[in-house]
Design a protein around this motif. Structure first.
Motif, PDB file in Angstrom:
ATOM      1  N   LEU A   1       0.860  -1.184   0.000  1.00  0.00           N
ATOM      2  CA  LEU A   1       0.000   0.000   0.000  1.00  0.00           C
ATOM      3  C   LEU A   1       0.895   1.232   0.000  1.00  0.00           C
ATOM      4  O   LEU A   1       1.638   1.465   0.955  1.00  0.00           O
ATOM      5  CB  LEU A   1      -0.904   0.008   1.231  1.00  0.00           C
ATOM      6  CG  LEU A   1      -1.724  -1.264   1.493  1.00  0.00           C
ATOM      7  CD1 LEU A   1      -2.479  -1.166   2.808  1.00  0.00           C
ATOM      8  CD2 LEU A   1      -2.691  -1.513   0.342  1.00  0.00           C
ATOM      9  N   ARG A   2       0.819   2.004  -1.066  1.00  0.00           N
ATOM     10  CA  ARG A   2       1.681   3.175  -1.201  1.00  0.00           C
ATOM     11  C   ARG A   2       0.832   4.447  -1.116  1.00  0.00           C
ATOM     12  O   ARG A   2      -0.158   4.586  -1.830  1.00  0.00           O
ATOM     13  CB  ARG A   2       2.448   3.141  -2.520  1.00  0.00           C
ATOM     14  CG  ARG A   2       3.489   4.255  -2.663  1.00  0.00           C
ATOM     15  CD  ARG A   2       4.263   4.137  -3.968  1.00  0.00           C
ATOM     16  NE  ARG A   2       5.091   2.947  -3.998  1.00  0.00           N
ATOM     17  CZ  ARG A   2       6.322   2.870  -3.490  1.00  0.00           C
ATOM     18  NH1 ARG A   2       6.853   3.948  -2.900  1.00  0.00           N
ATOM     19  NH2 ARG A   2       7.016   1.748  -3.576  1.00  0.00           N
ATOM     20  N   ALA A   3       1.238   5.360  -0.236  1.00  0.00           N
ATOM     21  CA  ALA A   3       0.537   6.628  -0.086  1.00  0.00           C
ATOM     22  C   ALA A   3       0.813   7.506  -1.300  1.00  0.00           C
ATOM     23  O   ALA A   3       1.965   7.808  -1.609  1.00  0.00           O
ATOM     24  CB  ALA A   3       0.985   7.330   1.186  1.00  0.00           C
ATOM     25  N   VAL A   4      -0.236   7.930  -1.978  1.00  0.00           N
ATOM     26  CA  VAL A   4      -0.068   8.748  -3.181  1.00  0.00           C
ATOM     27  C   VAL A   4       0.552  10.088  -2.847  1.00  0.00           C
ATOM     28  O   VAL A   4       1.409  10.601  -3.576  1.00  0.00           O
ATOM     29  CB  VAL A   4      -1.434   8.929  -3.880  1.00  0.00           C
ATOM     30  CG1 VAL A   4      -1.322   9.904  -5.043  1.00  0.00           C
ATOM     31  CG2 VAL A   4      -1.972   7.575  -4.358  1.00  0.00           C
ATOM     32  N   ALA A   5       0.183  10.660  -1.729  1.00  0.00           N
ATOM     33  CA  ALA A   5       0.647  12.009  -1.385  1.00  0.00           C
ATOM     34  C   ALA A   5       2.142  12.063  -1.118  1.00  0.00           C
ATOM     35  O   ALA A   5       2.802  13.059  -1.430  1.00  0.00           O
ATOM     36  CB  ALA A   5      -0.119  12.532  -0.163  1.00  0.00           C
ATOM     37  N   THR A   6       2.698  10.997  -0.542  1.00  0.00           N
ATOM     38  CA  THR A   6       4.114  11.020  -0.159  1.00  0.00           C
ATOM     39  C   THR A   6       4.966  10.040  -0.935  1.00  0.00           C
ATOM     40  O   THR A   6       6.192  10.059  -0.821  1.00  0.00           O
ATOM     41  CB  THR A   6       4.265  10.700   1.338  1.00  0.00           C
ATOM     42  OG1 THR A   6       3.774   9.363   1.575  1.00  0.00           O
ATOM     43  CG2 THR A   6       3.480  11.689   2.179  1.00  0.00           C
ATOM     44  N   ASP A   7       4.339   9.149  -1.704  1.00  0.00           N
ATOM     45  CA  ASP A   7       5.032   8.100  -2.457  1.00  0.00           C
ATOM     46  C   ASP A   7       5.805   7.156  -1.533  1.00  0.00           C
ATOM     47  O   ASP A   7       6.818   6.586  -1.915  1.00  0.00           O
ATOM     48  CB  ASP A   7       5.983   8.696  -3.503  1.00  0.00           C
ATOM     49  CG  ASP A   7       6.343   7.686  -4.586  1.00  0.00           C
ATOM     50  OD1 ASP A   7       5.464   6.900  -4.971  1.00  0.00           O
ATOM     51  OD2 ASP A   7       7.514   7.668  -5.025  1.00  0.00           O
ATOM     52  N   LEU A   8       5.313   6.973  -0.313  1.00  0.00           N
ATOM     53  CA  LEU A   8       5.939   6.070   0.643  1.00  0.00           C
ATOM     54  C   LEU A   8       4.990   4.922   0.963  1.00  0.00           C
ATOM     55  O   LEU A   8       3.763   5.083   0.970  1.00  0.00           O
ATOM     56  CB  LEU A   8       6.311   6.807   1.928  1.00  0.00           C
ATOM     57  CG  LEU A   8       7.395   7.885   1.798  1.00  0.00           C
ATOM     58  CD1 LEU A   8       7.582   8.616   3.119  1.00  0.00           C
ATOM     59  CD2 LEU A   8       8.707   7.271   1.325  1.00  0.00           C
ATOM     60  N   LEU A   9       5.574   3.757   1.242  1.00  0.00           N
ATOM     61  CA  LEU A   9       4.793   2.572   1.550  1.00  0.00           C
ATOM     62  C   LEU A   9       4.357   2.570   3.003  1.00  0.00           C
ATOM     63  O   LEU A   9       5.106   2.980   3.899  1.00  0.00           O
ATOM     64  CB  LEU A   9       5.621   1.309   1.286  1.00  0.00           C
ATOM     65  CG  LEU A   9       5.987   0.991  -0.165  1.00  0.00           C
ATOM     66  CD1 LEU A   9       6.956  -0.179  -0.202  1.00  0.00           C
ATOM     67  CD2 LEU A   9       4.740   0.663  -0.977  1.00  0.00           C
ATOM     68  N   LEU A  10       3.141   2.053   3.234  1.00  0.00           N
ATOM     69  CA  LEU A  10       2.740   1.785   4.599  1.00  0.00           C
ATOM     70  C   LEU A  10       3.607   0.675   5.162  1.00  0.00           C
ATOM     71  O   LEU A  10       3.916  -0.306   4.470  1.00  0.00           O
ATOM     72  CB  LEU A  10       1.266   1.374   4.664  1.00  0.00           C
ATOM     73  CG  LEU A  10       0.262   2.504   4.950  1.00  0.00           C
ATOM     74  CD1 LEU A  10       0.276   3.525   3.839  1.00  0.00           C
ATOM     75  CD2 LEU A  10      -1.131   1.925   5.165  1.00  0.00           C
ATOM     76  N   SER A  11       3.994   0.852   6.420  1.00  0.00           N
ATOM     77  CA  SER A  11       4.887  -0.098   7.064  1.00  0.00           C
ATOM     78  C   SER A  11       4.424  -0.348   8.481  1.00  0.00           C
ATOM     79  O   SER A  11       3.901   0.551   9.153  1.00  0.00           O
ATOM     80  CB  SER A  11       6.323   0.430   7.069  1.00  0.00           C
ATOM     81  OG  SER A  11       7.172  -0.431   7.792  1.00  0.00           O
ATOM     82  N   GLY A  12       4.651  -1.553   8.955  1.00  0.00           N
ATOM     83  CA  GLY A  12       4.315  -1.895  10.332  1.00  0.00           C
ATOM     84  C   GLY A  12       5.541  -2.133  11.168  1.00  0.00           C
ATOM     85  O   GLY A  12       5.519  -2.966  12.076  1.00  0.00           O
TER      86      GLY A  12
END
Length: 991
Positions: free
Chosen positions: A447-458
């Protein structure tokens, strides 16, 4: 103040140490000894395809991609660059070890192996050649001081991640000698290796970390000492996971006696290792001489780096990282590893298209794997196309669905804050609520955040958009989206195994739920990935469909692949591109092969590259655009169906007919396959044996050479040149009939007839690379050692003067018969052929019927339902019925039993319960007879219960007295039958 004494040699250091100091230095992290001027030291800097885990470093293509060049000289150049950067890091921080843990030389036996990306080739000879080239670069040119000290990984028969630390690889003598050993022996015999790492698994029932016979034999091939460094936590695993020893003191003592010199255990905590080895000394399980032998090898490794003498002839400074020449080499190696698998429509090379669509997850992204450094930059496919075609309209669509997730509990959308925090706080969708969902197959997505181009991570239980890529030993950036019957979704965080939910109060997204407490989300599709792909393809002149795998998902260390197929979403991206009517180039960016017969049938062209590092885009586009002629060739078979590859856990490639050498199935793309942008015609093949001319049909005739235990396929060519062993001179005539130059792989393959001891149906015999200008014809000379025809025959004995006695009975033997040698574009394209007739030696050649009084049970010619197991925890082999089996048999050919008066069986039973009784019996037939010719030789005998190592001699009474059988038993085959939990180590014959 007196300066500390600096001991100049390993022997001097060893003599100056007391026993406690010696024991402490057997751990991976050896302490400093100030009075001797010794700094702290540890084994192991990862350098598989570039300096790993230590910050910025040049990232070269994965080894499987480097192997596609079929060029040991290029790998030598890459190895030299890697060694330079290791030395540079060492100059920055002296704690960085100059002992590198690379390369991996396990053959790519099966494409489902998760670590395929780390190996070179399916064929052991090719693997050995490429690994030797890489090691030469790592070792450096100085005659005494090594630039770095390479370590071969992972010894032995390691090629599955499923239960890798507890599975046993069944490895009969023929598979051991012909398939597994050669890849290790080649670089060892070349003198460019200073260490070896055993693998986690067991071989024939014994953990590799206590396999003394195998380790001793491997060392016998090296011209100088070899340190054996354990894999991480493997010493403790002898007790904790494998349950092979009752306690750690016993297991550590056994490992040291077997040949382990450095214990990589408990990370940097040396105390457990010191305590266990000290206790073993006190108990008399090991001696100081055992400690000295191991430590001397480690000290000799350190001596090679120049550390002990304080000598550094290389003078590499701390800034020798990301050098211009390293960037250029990275681009060259990326380009040379590109393989054009198909180009039937003639769409390649690209002809200055005005509109280019680049679609798929690798359209504009470059990923790197676990054993990788941090690249100083990356060049994607789209970026390289824009650079190469500056006037073109390059359209990009990665094929991900863009969604917004609304919590049903809180009636708010997940929203990514500027600091990356994810919370259900948005009343309505907007850019910060949008997530790109990339489905990597087997139900795993990112899942990649469009606004920041960063992946969700746990990485924390609190989820955050904080990762640039999937990474880590346990990936924290992967999720499974479960769709309920009402269309809502719940999300599982794969790394933790916990479900996502939204907290009350903070509304933060956290991973601490269960299946019943998991949050329900309404999934709102903002933009369909398939629709985005279709829009990008609309009106384009060509579409590059960039599909493949994330190297941290669905195939990596600890995780085998689920199948050979492209993920369903990737296949949908492909179908969408094809449906647009635009010529589609299927471009696979992957760590391993795929079964893509269906997709290839609708492709204008098919191209493969490994994850090729920082220069992936340049390397690939150099080939697509024709600025570099395609020269990559497959070093691993691409099977049409998964079933054609065989069983992932079956290592008996001979008996199970696996790999390109033995498998009956036709591959989709065979070993050596790869297209160029021109046409190369193979016009002739002639053979000439030493001292003879070729025959009228281009063939030759030879006499079988003497049997030997020292031949291995990997070093045979060098041995032939050095010692004058018999060989063949082959000449392949090739012509470039096209209009472009070509770097052609000219390979020679040997096809064996049906023989008493099974020989490969096809096998790589020799190869070289040849540059041909348009219209040029070349006669390409290849030296073919006769040893490539040899098989390991457990009944053969080596000739006089053979220097070694192997751990398994038998010898390499060339069997008489009519062989066929072929050359063509790959192993599946025998464009030109020539016969080779091998005659019996003047003394009869083949082994005479054996009159041995002992037959080792594991030295069989054929078997069914049996696996090889350990005779004791430390020495010897036996056979037993495979797990879950009820009966099995082994076959022994060429025996003289004519005056045998009694038969004894050395037998015991497995500790595990068995179905039915445990028995052994023997049958006999005339040599080479049919299945109906078997007759009982002895009565069936039950095996009594007992410890699996409590061997006892069972007397099997002969059915008929030995007299009265004139000529009946002087050349026979013997078959041993086992049922239940029976284990047999040997058959004893009394005469």
């Amino acid at each position: 103040m007196t300066a500390p004494h600096r001991a100049r040699t390993a022997a001097e250091v060893l003599a100056a140490l007391d026993l406690a100091e010696k024991v402490a230095m057997l751990h991976q992290h050896a302490p400093a000894v100030e009075r001797l001027g010794l700094a702290t030291f540890h084994t192991g800097t990862e350098a598989l395809h570039g300096l790993s885990w230590l910050g910025t470093a040049t990232v070269f293509p994965q080894p499987v991609g480097l192997a596609a060049t079929w060029d040991p000289d290029l790998l030598r150049a890459v190895g030299d660059a890697v060694a330079t950067e290791v030395r540079a890091k060492h100059a920055q921080d002296p704690a960085v070890s100059l002992n590198v843990w690379a390369p991996v030389v396990n053959t790519l036996r099966h494409p489902l192996w998760g670590r395929t990306e780390e190996g070179y080739a399916e064929d052991p000879d090719l693997t050995a050649s490429l690994a030797t080239g890489f090691c030469r670069g790592l070792r450096g040119e100085h005659p005494e001081v090594w630039k770095t000290v390479p370590t071969l990984k992972h010894y032995l028969a390691y090629g599955n991640e499923t239960d890798r630390a507890v599975t046993s690889s069944h490895l009969p003598p023929q598979a051991l000698r012909e398939w597994e050993l050669p890849a290790f022996v080649g670089p060892l015999a070349a003198g460019v290796v200073g260490a070896v790492m055993p693998s986690y698994n067991l071989v024939n029932g014994r953990p590799n970390h206590v396999a003394a016979e195998l380790l001793d034999e491997l060392r016998s091939f090296a011209p100088s000492s070899i340190a054996v460094v354990s894999d991480a936590q493997a010493p403790s695993n002898l007790v904790d996971g494998e349950r092979y020893f009752p306690d750690h003191v016993t297991s550590h003592a056994a490992a040291l006696r077997a040949g382990i010199d450095s214990f990589t255990d408990n990370s940097q905590d040396t105390a457990p290792t010191i305590e266990r080895l000290t206790a073993a000394l006190e108990a008399g399980l090991i001696t100081e001489a055992d400690v000295d032998r191991a430590l001397l090898r480690v000290l000799e490794l350190r001596e090679r780096t120049g550390e002990l003498a304080g000598h550094d002839p290389y003078g590499v400074g701390p800034d020798a990282i990301d050098l211009p020449q390293h960037r250029a080499l990275a681009r060259e190696s990326a380009g040379r590893g590109v393989v054009v698998l198909a180009d039937d429509a003639g769409v390649l090379p690209l002809r200055d298209p005005a509109r280019i669509a680049v679609v798929g997850p690798f359209a504009d992204r470059v990923l790197h794997d676990w054993y990788s450094g941090t690249p100083p930059y990356t060049v994607s496919i789209a970026a390289a196309l824009r650079e190469r075609h500056p006037g073109a309209d390059v359209r990009v669509a990665d094929g991900a669905d863009r969604v917004a997730l609304r919590s049903l509990t809180h009636d708010r959308y997940l929203e990514v804050a500027p600091d990356g925090a994810v919370a259900a706080t948005a009343v309505a969708p907007h850019e910060r609520t949008q997530l790109d969902v990339t489905d990597w197959g087997d139900g795993v997505s990112t899942l990649r955040a469009v606004a920041t181009d960063l992946l969700l991570s746990g990485a924390s239980w609190i989820q955050a958009a904080s990762a640039t890529r999937v990474g880590g030993w346990v990936a924290q950036e992967t999720y499974r989206l479960h769709t309920h019957h009402d269309g809502t979704v719940s999300v599982l965080h794969v790394g933790s195994g916990r479900w996502l939910r939204v907290q009350h109060g903070t509304h933060l997204l956290v991973a601490d739920g269960t299946a019943t407490t998991a949050e329900r989300f309404a999934r709102h599709t903002v933009a369909s990935g398939a629709a985005s792909v279709a829009a990008a393809c609309d009106g384009a002149d060509v579409v590059v469909v960039a599909l493949g795998n994330d190297p941290h998902i669905a195939g990596r260390e600890t995780e085998d692949r689920p199948d050979l197929l492209l993920p369903p979403v990737s296949r949908e991206i492909w179908r969408t591109a094809v449906a647009s009517g635009t010529p589609a180039v299927l471009t696979l960016v992957s760590s391993y092969p795929y079964a893509i017969a269906e997709e290839a049938a609708s492709a204008a062209a098919v191209v493969w590259t490994s994850h090729a590092g920082q220069e992936l885009g340049h390397g690939l586009v150099d080939v697509l655009s024709g600025d570099r002629e395609p020269s990559g060739r497959l070093a691993q078979t691409w099977w049409a169906r998964e079933v054609d590859a065989g069983d992932l856990l079956d290592y008996d490639v001979v008996g199970s007919a696996q790999t390109y050498r033995y498998a009956p199935a036709a591959p989709l793309y065979g070993l050596g396959h790869g297209r160029s942008y021109t046409r190369v015609a193979y016009r002739g093949l002639t053979l000439a044996a030493d001292g003879t001319g070729g025959g009228a049909d281009g063939g030759a005739e030879v006499t079988a050479p003497p049997a030997t235990t020292r031949h291995t396929a990997a070093d045979e060519a060098a041995a032939t040149a050095a010692s004058g062993r018999p060989g063949l001179d082959a000449v392949v005539t090739v012509t470039n009939t096209g209009e472009r130059p070509v770097d052609e792989l000219v390979a020679l393959w040997v096809h064996a007839p049906r023989l008493p001891v099974p020989a490969p149906a096809r096998r790589l015999a020799a190869w070289t690379r040849v540059a041909l200008a348009p219209g040029e014809t070349r006669e390409v000379a290849l030296r073919v050692p006769l040893g490539v025809l040899a098989v390991w025959d457990v009944a053969a004995a080596a000739g006089p003067g053979d220097p070694a006695t192997p751990a398994t009975p038998g010898a390499y033997r060339v069997q008489p018969g009519v062989y066929r040698l072929a050359a063509g574009s790959s192993v599946t394209d025998p464009a030109v052929t020539a016969p080779l007739v091998v005659h019996e030696a003047r003394d009869g050649g083949g082994p005479a019927p054996s009159r041995a009084d002992r037959i080792d049970a594991h030295a069989f010619h054929a078997h069914a339902g049996v696996v090889t197991s350990d005779r004791t925890r430390e020495h010897g082999s036996s056979v037993e019925v495979a797990a879950a089996g009820r009966a099995a048999w082994t076959l022994y050919r060429g025996l003289d039993l004519d005056d045998v008066t009694a038969v004894g069986i050395e037998a015991t039973r497995r500790a595990l319960p068995a179905w039915g009784p445990s028995t052994v019996r023997l049958e006999v037939r005339a040599a080479g007879g049919g299945e109906h010719d078997w007759r009982a030789l002895t009565a069936e005998v039950a095996v009594p219960e007992g410890d699996r190592y409590a061997w006892q001699e069972l007397a099997l009474p002969l059915v008929a007295p030995p007299a009265g059988r004139p000529g009946g038993l002087d050349d026979v085959d013997l078959r041993l039958h086992l049922t239940g939990a029976a284990r047999v180590a040997a058959i004893h014959l009394e005469r």
